[in-house]
Design an enzyme around this catalytic site. Structure first.
Site, PDB file in Angstrom:
ATOM      1  N   PRO A 323       0.775  -1.238   0.000  1.00 29.91           N
ATOM      2  CA  PRO A 323       0.000   0.000   0.000  1.00 29.91           C
ATOM      3  C   PRO A 323       0.809   1.293   0.000  1.00 29.91           C
ATOM      4  O   PRO A 323       0.237   2.362  -0.145  1.00 29.91           O
ATOM      5  CB  PRO A 323      -0.776  -0.109   1.313  1.00 29.91           C
ATOM      6  CG  PRO A 323       0.178  -0.826   2.226  1.00 29.91           C
ATOM      7  CD  PRO A 323       0.961  -1.762   1.359  1.00 29.91           C
ATOM      8  N   THR A 324       2.135   1.221   0.190  1.00 31.22           N
ATOM      9  CA  THR A 324       2.879   2.480   0.375  1.00 31.22           C
ATOM     10  C   THR A 324       3.174   3.151  -0.960  1.00 31.22           C
ATOM     11  O   THR A 324       3.084   2.537  -2.017  1.00 31.22           O
ATOM     12  CB  THR A 324       4.230   2.226   1.080  1.00 31.22           C
ATOM     13  OG1 THR A 324       5.030   1.393   0.232  1.00 31.22           O
ATOM     14  CG2 THR A 324       4.046   1.555   2.420  1.00 31.22           C
ATOM     15  N   CYS A 325       3.559   4.425  -0.875  1.00 32.81           N
ATOM     16  CA  CYS A 325       3.889   5.198  -2.071  1.00 32.81           C
ATOM     17  C   CYS A 325       5.350   4.994  -2.443  1.00 32.81           C
ATOM     18  O   CYS A 325       6.073   5.958  -2.694  1.00 32.81           O
ATOM     19  CB  CYS A 325       3.620   6.674  -1.832  1.00 32.81           C
ATOM     20  SG  CYS A 325       1.880   6.988  -1.659  1.00 32.81           S
ATOM     21  N   ASP A 326       5.807   3.760  -2.426  1.00 32.35           N
ATOM     22  CA  ASP A 326       7.177   3.469  -2.825  1.00 32.35           C
ATOM     23  C   ASP A 326       7.107   2.432  -3.923  1.00 32.35           C
ATOM     24  O   ASP A 326       6.473   1.390  -3.754  1.00 32.35           O
ATOM     25  CB  ASP A 326       7.963   2.932  -1.630  1.00 32.35           C
ATOM     26  CG  ASP A 326       9.438   2.813  -1.950  1.00 32.35           C
ATOM     27  OD1 ASP A 326       9.773   2.204  -2.986  1.00 32.35           O
ATOM     28  OD2 ASP A 326      10.253   3.318  -1.164  1.00 32.35           O
ATOM     29  N   ASN A 367       4.615   6.277   5.466  1.00 34.41           N
ATOM     30  CA  ASN A 367       3.316   6.804   5.035  1.00 34.41           C
ATOM     31  C   ASN A 367       2.316   6.831   6.200  1.00 34.41           C
ATOM     32  O   ASN A 367       1.106   6.771   5.986  1.00 34.41           O
ATOM     33  CB  ASN A 367       2.708   5.964   3.901  1.00 34.41           C
ATOM     34  CG  ASN A 367       3.333   6.216   2.544  1.00 34.41           C
ATOM     35  OD1 ASN A 367       3.249   5.387   1.653  1.00 34.41           O
ATOM     36  ND2 ASN A 367       3.976   7.355   2.361  1.00 34.41           N
TER      37      ASN A 367
END
Ligand code: PLP
Length: 377
Positions: A323-326, A367
């Site tokens: 789910p992270t923005c990475d 996040n």
């Protein structure tokens, strides 16, 4: 393979967000299987695999010893009921002041793989017992440990002679065949190396006592694995082959094999989408990823068993992501993971065999996501 107790807990407690649930009954069974498979070896549980206090307390009560990599882990093991003589400071890379703190706590067994580390121990923990770690090739391990730890056997001889000269007790040799080692024969060549180190030291009047045979015992993910019994038989045969009737004291340090199959992670599908109308591979985003505890999916090394309530439906390979923005937070893409075509946003998934190396790997607030919650039942 996830136990009824875990499934029950998730069903009745309905914990919100991703979480790990560990069943202590399975840890107890694993401990007993190791004890039976290698009755003459002392078990030193590798604390980093899962340091939950309930697990450490159970293992301490069962008579386990503890392989610790830091002062904090030593303190956790002791708080769980282990006395200092049941603790090994098994990290070959230690600050001298941490060695001194461990020594002050009563720990007297330390790992080394270099002359420099021996000097630190001689200064900070005079008289302690040391064992030297030798490199192994890691062949056959699904999570190999590279060349970071250990030295070649010839250097181990020199390191142990040096330790002796500095007033330490040169106690033995250690190795780790690589984590998730699915070949029970993998211990053989390392035990041969250990024996040669024993012999070379004996020629100089230094008599080693112990071989630390490390971890590496696997957990079942998607493929079947040999039982602890099979590992025990292979290892015992190799010990006999190399050491004959003069068997050394032995230690094993199971981490993954002690707790991996005792836990399962409950997670949730956040999004199912595609990248274009032309591509038919769907992307399934979970509320847990590499930074939430599934770091061992790095290079898609560990492939977990993922179960959904729709597994009877038609399946198709999906890219699975966290789910992270990475952008690195993708679990399986090179080899997409089969998921039910009917899988929908909000569905719950169970990631099995996740009792080891998950809670310890989860980041603190990437996040703003909270670290993996864990329940030990
Ligand atoms: C991590 C570690 C272990 C445990 O390894 P597993 O493959 O999880 O059994 C054992 N010994 C040492 C020194 C370790 O660092």
């Amino acid at each position: 393979m996830t136990t009824a107790r875990i499934l029950d807990f998730i069903r009745t407690r309905r914990p919100d967000g991703p979480c790990l649930v560990v069943d202590l009954d399975v840890v107890r069974d694993n401990f007993q299987s190791f004890s039976k498979a290698l009755p003459d070896s002392a078990i030193f549980y590798a604390v980093k695999a899962n340091p939950a206090p309930e697990i450490l307390r159970l293992l301490a009560n069962l008579g386990s010893n503890f392989d610790c990599a830091s002062v904090a882990e030593i303190e956790m093991a002791m708080k769980a009921g282990a006395t200092a003589h049941r603790v090994s400071y098994g990290n070959t890379i230690k600050k001298e002041r941490d060695i001194a703190r461990a020594h002050a706590l009563g720990v007297s067994l330390f790992a080394v793989d270099s002359h420099e580390e021996v000097e630190k121990i001689a200064r900070a923990a005079p008289g302690a017992r040391v064992f030297c770690r030798v490199l192994t090739d890691g062949e056959g391990a699904e999570w190999p440990l590279s060349r970071k730890f250990g030295c070649v056997p010839q250097m181990a001889v020199d390191v142990l002679v040096y330790a002796h000269q500095l007033g330490l007790t040169s106690h033995g040799v250690s190795f780790h065949v690589g984590s998730q080692m699915t070949n029970p024969e993998a211990w053989d060549s390392a035990l041969g190396d250990a024996k040669r180190v024993f012999d070379k030291l004996a020629q100089q009047g230094i008599h080693l006592k112990m071989v630390n045979m490390g971890g590496g015992f696997p957990t079942r993910y998607l493929k079947d694995i040999p039982t602890a019994q099979v590992y025990g038989q292979a290892i015992y045969a190799s010990l006999r082959k190399h050491f004959g009737n003069q068997l050394p004291e032995t230690i094993i340090e199971p981490g993954r094999g002690m707790v991996g199959n005792a836990g399962a992670i409950k997670a949730e599908v956040v999004l199912v989408s595609r990248k274009s109308d032309e591509e038919d591979v769907r992307w399934v985003f979970l509320d847990i990823g590499k930074f939430g505890g599934l770091a061992e999916t790095m290079d898609e090394a560990i492939r977990y068993s993922i179960v959904t309530a729709r597994d009877g439906d038609a399946m198709e390979p999906c890219v699975l992501a966290g789910p992270t923005c990475d952008s690195a937070d993708v679990l399986y893409e090179k080899t997409p993971y089969p998921m039910p075509v009917s899988l929908t946003i909000g569905d719950e998934v169970l990631i099995e065999g996740t009792g080891a190396y998950t809670s310890t790997y989860s980041s603190v607030a990437f996040n703003g996501l909270e670290p993996l919650r864990s329940y030990v039942i």
